[in-house]
Design an enzyme around this catalytic site. Structure first.
Site, PDB file in Angstrom:
ATOM      1  N   ARG A 105       3.498   7.720 -10.049  1.00 46.73           N
ATOM      2  CA  ARG A 105       3.923   6.486 -10.721  1.00 46.73           C
ATOM      3  C   ARG A 105       3.505   5.236  -9.939  1.00 46.73           C
ATOM      4  O   ARG A 105       4.253   4.254  -9.887  1.00 46.73           O
ATOM      5  CB  ARG A 105       5.446   6.440 -10.926  1.00 46.73           C
ATOM      6  CG  ARG A 105       5.989   7.479 -11.877  1.00 46.73           C
ATOM      7  CD  ARG A 105       5.942   6.960 -13.303  1.00 46.73           C
ATOM      8  NE  ARG A 105       6.551   7.893 -14.223  1.00 46.73           N
ATOM      9  CZ  ARG A 105       7.798   7.796 -14.684  1.00 46.73           C
ATOM     10  NH1 ARG A 105       8.552   6.792 -14.316  1.00 46.73           N
ATOM     11  NH2 ARG A 105       8.252   8.686 -15.521  1.00 46.73           N
ATOM     12  N   ARG A 154       6.894  -0.403 -12.511  1.00 48.77           N
ATOM     13  CA  ARG A 154       7.751  -1.594 -12.471  1.00 48.77           C
ATOM     14  C   ARG A 154       8.067  -2.157 -11.103  1.00 48.77           C
ATOM     15  O   ARG A 154       8.543  -3.279 -10.986  1.00 48.77           O
ATOM     16  CB  ARG A 154       9.067  -1.295 -13.203  1.00 48.77           C
ATOM     17  CG  ARG A 154       8.894  -1.293 -14.711  1.00 48.77           C
ATOM     18  CD  ARG A 154      10.118  -0.752 -15.398  1.00 48.77           C
ATOM     19  NE  ARG A 154      10.309   0.640 -15.012  1.00 48.77           N
ATOM     20  CZ  ARG A 154      11.232   1.447 -15.532  1.00 48.77           C
ATOM     21  NH1 ARG A 154      12.069   0.989 -16.430  1.00 48.77           N
ATOM     22  NH2 ARG A 154      11.323   2.700 -15.143  1.00 48.77           N
ATOM     23  N   ARG A 187       2.913  -6.037 -18.459  1.00 44.93           N
ATOM     24  CA  ARG A 187       3.759  -5.397 -19.467  1.00 44.93           C
ATOM     25  C   ARG A 187       4.344  -6.458 -20.410  1.00 44.93           C
ATOM     26  O   ARG A 187       4.420  -6.236 -21.621  1.00 44.93           O
ATOM     27  CB  ARG A 187       4.875  -4.636 -18.767  1.00 44.93           C
ATOM     28  CG  ARG A 187       5.721  -3.752 -19.642  1.00 44.93           C
ATOM     29  CD  ARG A 187       6.770  -3.127 -18.726  1.00 44.93           C
ATOM     30  NE  ARG A 187       7.634  -2.178 -19.372  1.00 44.93           N
ATOM     31  CZ  ARG A 187       8.720  -2.504 -20.050  1.00 44.93           C
ATOM     32  NH1 ARG A 187       9.048  -3.765 -20.201  1.00 44.93           N
ATOM     33  NH2 ARG A 187       9.474  -1.556 -20.568  1.00 44.93           N
ATOM     34  N   ASP A 243       1.487   8.266 -20.549  1.00 47.51           N
ATOM     35  CA  ASP A 243       2.749   8.978 -20.388  1.00 47.51           C
ATOM     36  C   ASP A 243       2.592  10.391 -20.897  1.00 47.51           C
ATOM     37  O   ASP A 243       1.746  10.659 -21.757  1.00 47.51           O
ATOM     38  CB  ASP A 243       3.876   8.269 -21.142  1.00 47.51           C
ATOM     39  CG  ASP A 243       5.222   8.722 -20.618  1.00 47.51           C
ATOM     40  OD1 ASP A 243       5.664   8.208 -19.586  1.00 47.51           O
ATOM     41  OD2 ASP A 243       5.821   9.636 -21.231  1.00 47.51           O
ATOM     42  N   TYR A 255      11.933  17.325 -24.079  1.00 47.60           N
ATOM     43  CA  TYR A 255      12.078  16.041 -24.786  1.00 47.60           C
ATOM     44  C   TYR A 255      12.025  16.238 -26.300  1.00 47.60           C
ATOM     45  O   TYR A 255      12.720  15.561 -27.049  1.00 47.60           O
ATOM     46  CB  TYR A 255      10.984  15.068 -24.336  1.00 47.60           C
ATOM     47  CG  TYR A 255      11.178  14.591 -22.906  1.00 47.60           C
ATOM     48  CD1 TYR A 255      12.036  13.531 -22.624  1.00 47.60           C
ATOM     49  CD2 TYR A 255      10.534  15.209 -21.846  1.00 47.60           C
ATOM     50  CE1 TYR A 255      12.238  13.098 -21.312  1.00 47.60           C
ATOM     51  CE2 TYR A 255      10.725  14.794 -20.543  1.00 47.60           C
ATOM     52  CZ  TYR A 255      11.579  13.737 -20.279  1.00 47.60           C
ATOM     53  OH  TYR A 255      11.786  13.328 -18.985  1.00 47.60           O
TER      54      TYR A 255
HETATM   55  O1  CP3 Z   1       1.696   7.920 -11.912  1.00 44.42           O
HETATM   56  C1  CP3 Z   1       1.298   6.965 -12.602  1.00 44.42           C
HETATM   57  O2  CP3 Z   1       1.220   5.795 -12.132  1.00 44.42           O
HETATM   58  C2  CP3 Z   1       0.774   7.206 -14.018  1.00 44.42           C
HETATM   59  C3  CP3 Z   1       1.652   6.905 -15.081  1.00 44.42           C
HETATM   60  C4  CP3 Z   1       2.764   7.842 -15.534  1.00 44.42           C
HETATM   61  C5  CP3 Z   1       3.846   7.347 -16.306  1.00 44.42           C
HETATM   62  N1  CP3 Z   1       4.594   8.407 -16.717  1.00 44.42           N
HETATM   63  C6  CP3 Z   1       4.077   5.943 -16.630  1.00 44.42           C
HETATM   64  C7  CP3 Z   1       5.421   5.507 -17.049  1.00 44.42           C
HETATM   65  C8  CP3 Z   1       2.914   9.222 -15.432  1.00 44.42           C
HETATM   66  C9  CP3 Z   1       2.065  10.225 -14.674  1.00 44.42           C
HETATM   67  C10 CP3 Z   1       4.074   9.571 -16.186  1.00 44.42           C
HETATM   68  C11 CP3 Z   1       4.542  10.949 -16.378  1.00 44.42           C
HETATM   69  C12 CP3 Z   1       5.872  11.192 -16.936  1.00 44.42           C
HETATM   70  N2  CP3 Z   1       6.502  10.526 -17.962  1.00 44.42           N
HETATM   71  C13 CP3 Z   1       6.691  12.279 -16.556  1.00 44.42           C
HETATM   72  C14 CP3 Z   1       6.322  13.336 -15.544  1.00 44.42           C
HETATM   73  C15 CP3 Z   1       6.476  12.854 -14.147  1.00 44.42           C
HETATM   74  C16 CP3 Z   1       7.902  12.513 -13.786  1.00 44.42           C
HETATM   75  O3  CP3 Z   1       8.142  11.325 -13.517  1.00 44.42           O
HETATM   76  O4  CP3 Z   1       8.704  13.428 -13.742  1.00 44.42           O
HETATM   77  C17 CP3 Z   1       7.864  12.212 -17.329  1.00 44.42           C
HETATM   78  C18 CP3 Z   1       9.044  13.152 -17.255  1.00 44.42           C
HETATM   79  C19 CP3 Z   1       7.719  11.108 -18.228  1.00 44.42           C
HETATM   80  C20 CP3 Z   1       8.662  10.694 -19.307  1.00 44.42           C
HETATM   81  C21 CP3 Z   1       9.102   9.298 -19.130  1.00 44.42           C
HETATM   82  N3  CP3 Z   1       8.307   8.185 -19.325  1.00 44.42           N
HETATM   83  C22 CP3 Z   1      10.391   8.847 -18.753  1.00 44.42           C
HETATM   84  C23 CP3 Z   1      11.548   9.758 -18.406  1.00 44.42           C
HETATM   85  C24 CP3 Z   1      10.329   7.456 -18.726  1.00 44.42           C
HETATM   86  C25 CP3 Z   1      11.478   6.521 -18.495  1.00 44.42           C
HETATM   87  C26 CP3 Z   1      11.907   6.553 -17.073  1.00 44.42           C
HETATM   88  C27 CP3 Z   1      11.467   5.309 -16.381  1.00 44.42           C
HETATM   89  O5  CP3 Z   1      11.005   5.385 -15.238  1.00 44.42           O
HETATM   90  O6  CP3 Z   1      11.642   4.242 -17.006  1.00 44.42           O
HETATM   91  C28 CP3 Z   1       9.016   7.063 -19.050  1.00 44.42           C
HETATM   92  C29 CP3 Z   1       8.487   5.689 -19.095  1.00 44.42           C
HETATM   93  C30 CP3 Z   1       7.372   5.360 -18.142  1.00 44.42           C
HETATM   94  N4  CP3 Z   1       6.260   6.127 -17.948  1.00 44.42           N
HETATM   95  C31 CP3 Z   1       7.270   4.200 -17.338  1.00 44.42           C
HETATM   96  C32 CP3 Z   1       6.043   4.272 -16.662  1.00 44.42           C
HETATM   97  C33 CP3 Z   1       5.435   3.258 -15.745  1.00 44.42           C
HETATM   98  C34 CP3 Z   1       8.263   3.049 -17.294  1.00 44.42           C
HETATM   99  C35 CP3 Z   1       8.093   2.276 -18.553  1.00 44.42           C
HETATM  100  C36 CP3 Z   1       8.317   0.807 -18.423  1.00 44.42           C
HETATM  101  O7  CP3 Z   1       7.407   0.060 -17.997  1.00 44.42           O
HETATM  102  O8  CP3 Z   1       9.422   0.392 -18.800  1.00 44.42           O
END
Ligand code: CP3
Length: 353
Positions: free
Chosen positions: A27, A31, A40, A77, A153
């Site tokens: 990640r 943020r 964003r 994502d 999910y």
């Molecule tokens: O690593 C990176 O920089 C690449 C981007 C990336 C995102 N999601 C961006 C994201 C990757 C590799 C993911 C994978 C992802 N997404 C997983 C597997 C890895 C892990 O973290 O366990 C999972 C379970 C998700 C599902 C998901 N997407 C959730 C649970 C959430 C909300 C939680 C949170 O942190 O807000 C997201 C949203 C998300 N995906 C964000 C980002 C940067 C935040 C969104 C925002 O900007 O508000």
């Protein structure tokens, strides 16, 4: 194709000699970076970032402008795949991901079909655009969720803290869950191969929730499907091997089994000792991890000490990609991330002479 200027990450994944231990952060675009929050806001939403190749490229490169990271990861994502299967992904403010339709009813499960790849074209366009913008600086990682993690999910209809719907299905109607996993594994295989065709130089499968399964269920409902995906992946592009990383969070007890499904590298969270993990997997695979993301809330000196401890525990030789054991917190201080990257680069050289 442009020659890679820094291939340390790809070499470490294949256990080839390197000068230092490469690092990227799960990640890394997100943020905790003010520039990410600004982009964003311009894009209007998180999905607005993901679906625009120009915005996705901009945010993918942001952490690389700040830190000398050794890999870029596609900004997207894991939930794009169930969205393309027609489940209707949306992000409710402050509530995380949600689906308009879930897979709790038998009729919905039986109607499920693999995602049409055209619906994911924006992802492949982002991969191509990022590759171009990187101009060979570092390799680009593509990714997908594991079938079981995506199914969590899809069945629950969003995030969950107890997984009661998918576990209920697993124990009472395993046939239905197997159907979801089967369709999803087919879809993920095609999705990852299309990312490789578009320019991804390594791919990672995120199995965030496999570790929530029982010992017996893990192999049947998560590991077996990741093994099937890996068997169906293209492993070479531009005359180079495309390494595969598999990461089961909380999967430390199954390392030997995970190392045997055909991946080049196994991801570790922070709960396993990396030296012991290395002894357990032997020469089979490289390891990625295993810094506790919340150790970034310590002081820069403490971060350096913890990075040094992990590097020493892994010991001499190639085969370690430094990373966080899970995603970086939105509350992390970017200066502390910078301290981690610098410490890993500096302290690791002694183990590669
Ligand atoms: O690593 C990176 O920089 C690449 C981007 C990336 C995102 N999601 C961006 C994201 C990757 C590799 C993911 C994978 C992802 N997404 C997983 C597997 C890895 C892990 O973290 O366990 C999972 C379970 C998700 C599902 C998901 N997407 C959730 C649970 C959430 C909300 C939680 C949170 O942190 O807000 C997201 C949203 C998300 N995906 C964000 C980002 C940067 C935040 C969104 C925002 O900007 O508000």
């Amino acid at each position: 194709m442009t020659q890679l200027k820094n291939d340390t990450f790809l070499r470490a994944l294949l256990k080839q000699p390197v000068d230092y231990t490469p690092i990227w952060m799960m990640r890394q675009a997100g943020r905790y970076l003010p520039e990410y929050r600004a982009t964003r806001a311009r894009a209007g939403s998180f999905m607005g970032l993901c679906t625009s190749p120009a915005f996705a490229t901009e945010v993918t490169l942001q952490p690389l402008e700040r830190f000398p990271l050794d890999a870029a990861i596609l900004f997207s994502d894991i939930l794009t795949v169930p969205d393309a299967m027609g489940l209707g992904l949306y992000f409710a403010e402050g509530e995380g991901p949600k689906f308009e339709r879930n897979l709790r009813e038998e009729s919905a499960v039986l109607a499920l079909q693999p995602a049409p790849l055209e619906k994911l074209q924006y992802v492949f366009d982002a991969v191509a655009s990022i590759r171009k913008a990187l101009d060979g600086r570092v390799p680009l990682i593509g990714f997908s969720g594991s079938p079981f993690t995506l199914a969590c999910y899809m069945v629950e209809g969003g995030g969950s803290d107890d997984f009661r719907h998918i576990k209920g299905m697993l124990y009472s109607r395993p046939d239905l869950l197997h159907r979801i996993l089967d369709v999803t594994a087919t879809s993920v295989t095609a999705y990852l191969n299309a990312q490789i065709d578009a320019g991804a130089q390594a791919v990672q499968i995120f199995d965030t929730w496999g570790g929530a399964l029982s010992h017996a269920a893990y192999k049947e409902f998560s590991l077996a499907y990741m093994q099937r995906i890996i068997a169906g992946l293209k492993r070479e592009a531009d005359g180079r091997r495309v390494p595969v990383i598999v990461f089961t969070k909380n999967g430390g007890q199954w390392l030997e089994e995970i190392a045997a499904i055909g991946a080049d590298c196994v991801g570790l969270d922070w709960t396993t000792d990396i030296g012991q993990a290395r002894a357990r997997v032997g020469d089979k695979v490289a390891l990625q991890g295993n810094f506790d993301p919340n150790a970034l809330f310590g002081s820069p000196a403490a971060i350096e000490a913890e990075a040094g401890r992990i590097l020493a525990a892994y010991g001499h030789g190639s085969g370690h990609v430094f990373n966080l054991g899970h995603g970086i917190s939105q509350h992390a201080n970017p200066e502390h991330a910078a301290a981690l990257v610098a410490a890993v680069h500096q302290l690791s050289r002694q183990y590669h002479v």
